[in-house]
Design a protein around this motif. Sequence first.
Motif, short mmCIF file in Angstrom:
data_model
loop_
_atom_site.label_atom_id
_atom_site.label_comp_id
_atom_site.label_asym_id
_atom_site.label_seq_id
_atom_site.Cartn_x
_atom_site.Cartn_y
_atom_site.Cartn_z
N PHE A 181 0.81 -1.21 0.00
CA PHE A 181 0.00 0.00 0.00
C PHE A 181 0.85 1.27 0.00
N GLY A 182 2.11 1.14 -0.37
CA GLY A 182 3.05 2.26 -0.24
C GLY A 182 2.70 3.51 -1.02
N ASN A 183 2.00 3.36 -2.15
CA ASN A 183 1.67 4.53 -2.99
C ASN A 183 0.20 4.89 -2.95
N ASP A 184 -0.54 4.32 -2.02
CA ASP A 184 -1.97 4.57 -1.93
C ASP A 184 -2.23 5.77 -1.00
N LEU A 185 -2.48 6.94 -1.63
CA LEU A 185 -2.70 8.17 -0.86
C LEU A 185 -4.06 8.12 -0.18
N LYS A 186 -4.11 8.61 1.05
CA LYS A 186 -5.35 8.67 1.81
C LYS A 186 -5.30 9.85 2.77
N MET A 187 -6.41 10.11 3.43
CA MET A 187 -6.42 11.16 4.45
C MET A 187 -6.10 10.57 5.81
N GLY A 188 -5.14 11.19 6.49
CA GLY A 188 -4.95 10.88 7.89
C GLY A 188 -6.00 11.60 8.71
N ARG A 189 -6.26 11.09 9.88
CA ARG A 189 -7.31 11.69 10.71
C ARG A 189 -6.83 11.86 12.14
N THR A 190 -7.23 12.96 12.74
CA THR A 190 -7.03 13.17 14.17
C THR A 190 -8.38 13.50 14.79
N GLN A 191 -8.66 12.87 15.92
CA GLN A 191 -9.96 13.05 16.59
C GLN A 191 -11.14 12.72 15.65
N LEU A 192 -10.89 11.73 14.77
CA LEU A 192 -11.86 11.25 13.79
C LEU A 192 -12.24 12.31 12.75
N GLN A 193 -11.45 13.37 12.67
CA GLN A 193 -11.68 14.42 11.67
C GLN A 193 -10.53 14.41 10.66
N ASP A 194 -10.82 14.88 9.43
CA ASP A 194 -9.79 14.93 8.41
C ASP A 194 -8.60 15.76 8.91
N ALA A 195 -7.41 15.24 8.71
CA ALA A 195 -6.20 15.95 9.11
C ALA A 195 -5.39 16.29 7.87
N VAL A 196 -4.35 15.50 7.59
CA VAL A 196 -3.52 15.75 6.41
C VAL A 196 -3.29 14.42 5.70
N PRO A 197 -2.86 14.48 4.44
CA PRO A 197 -2.67 13.24 3.68
C PRO A 197 -1.52 12.39 4.22
N MET A 198 -1.63 11.11 3.98
CA MET A 198 -0.59 10.12 4.25
C MET A 198 -0.83 8.98 3.27
#
Length: 472
Positions: A181-198
């Motif tokens: 999954f190394g190249n599969d971009l997704k949204m990281g989340r903090t407190q179940l809210q959108d944070a920044v991509p990872m």
Amino acid sequence: MLAPTERIEHDLLGDLAVPASAYYGVHTLRALQNFPITGMPISVYPNLVNALASVKQAAALANHDLGLLSEVKTQAIVHACTQVRSGAAHEHFVVDVIQGGAGTSTNMNANEVIANLALEHLGQQRGEYAVLHPNEDVNLGQSTNDVYPTALKIATHVGIMQLVDAMGVLRASFERKAVEFGNDLKMGRTQLQDAVPMTLGQEFSTFAVMLGEDQERLKEAAQLICEINLGATAIGTGINTHPQYAQLACRHLSEITGIALTTSPNLIEATQDVGSFVQLSGVLKRVAVKLSKTCNDLRLLSSGPRAGLGEINLPPVQAGSSIMPGKVNPVIPEVVNQIAFEVIGNDVTVSFAAEAGQLQLNAFEPIIAHSLFKSVAHLRAGCLTLASKCVDGITANRERLRAIVENSVGIVTALNPYIGYMHSTEIAREALTSGKSVAQIVVDKGLLSQAQLDEILQPAMLTQPRKMTSAG
């Protein structure tokens, strides 16, 4: 009148008829009568049975070295212990895992089974203790108070190493998925809210790293339980032992088990202190908590599949409902969650049992043993099950991952260095109220071209540190 299927044995309370086929004796039979608690015999923990046999073998060899046990008796006991360690007669270790008496019933169960196996080797009938005695010979120079904790430490050490190996299997599964999954971009989340991509690979790599850290903590805890009190006898003074017995027994025990054991420098302290078990239980709780958190994440990431996050797919292993056709539940992460709950509860039990020790002995080591063995065994099974029935078969919903990134307001954070915080804030607010994507608004406002956006929003640009240029 004595039945042909019975033999009479005697203890301080009197006579009892013991089954003629039993390798255990009167002391074990009393324990069977006194402790009908869990219905689980100590044989459910073969590592403990093998450890008890190892201790008895080491003691016999040490006593023989010191001229206290004859060659004939020593060889008979060693032969019996070797049989037990190879799996023989485990079904005769029958006392309940939870028992009063600080483990005395377990120690006597071992003494009697080994004595009768040794008698059989000598061509004698079971119960012919005038030839070779459970207490006088098998238990020579020992007390439950040094045999039981020593055996517990050996058994636990073996279990820890088995758990470490199982965690390695699970860690390797996560590492393979991290690469996949190394190249599969997704949204990281903090407190179940959108944070920044990872990337999804970074997320799975984190699961692997957490397991690796805990493997190291378990190895450290295993070192603490390599210090034993064999030779302490009743309270640590070494009464009824030869001055060289403790060191000789420890040396033989290390050779038998392959574990680098050491004799505690203060046997009185070592006999009453169960701090190493508390430490180990705490590390097992740490493993359980982090493993459960990982399973929570897997359940969240796979939730839906259409009305939830739906970013990954867990392999279906069974139908999920008796009423809802087609429903598939995350049953493997759920069972590992439940193992974690048990381990956390076991840690509480170990803490209370350790605190309740009084003066020169802790009488509650049986419940400490039962709790630790359950935690180790169930965590090991959980790791192997999670790896083979879940992680190995996980797939990524790549289109959904990308769509979430492109439609997330969180992507605006990546644009801060290029359009400034104020513009980013305005764009985020407009995206939330209008439903338009951040990228669309940025292009419409002329803040960046589509080509510039495509360059900025590449996975390599979004998921790691990079040199920044001025926003102008």
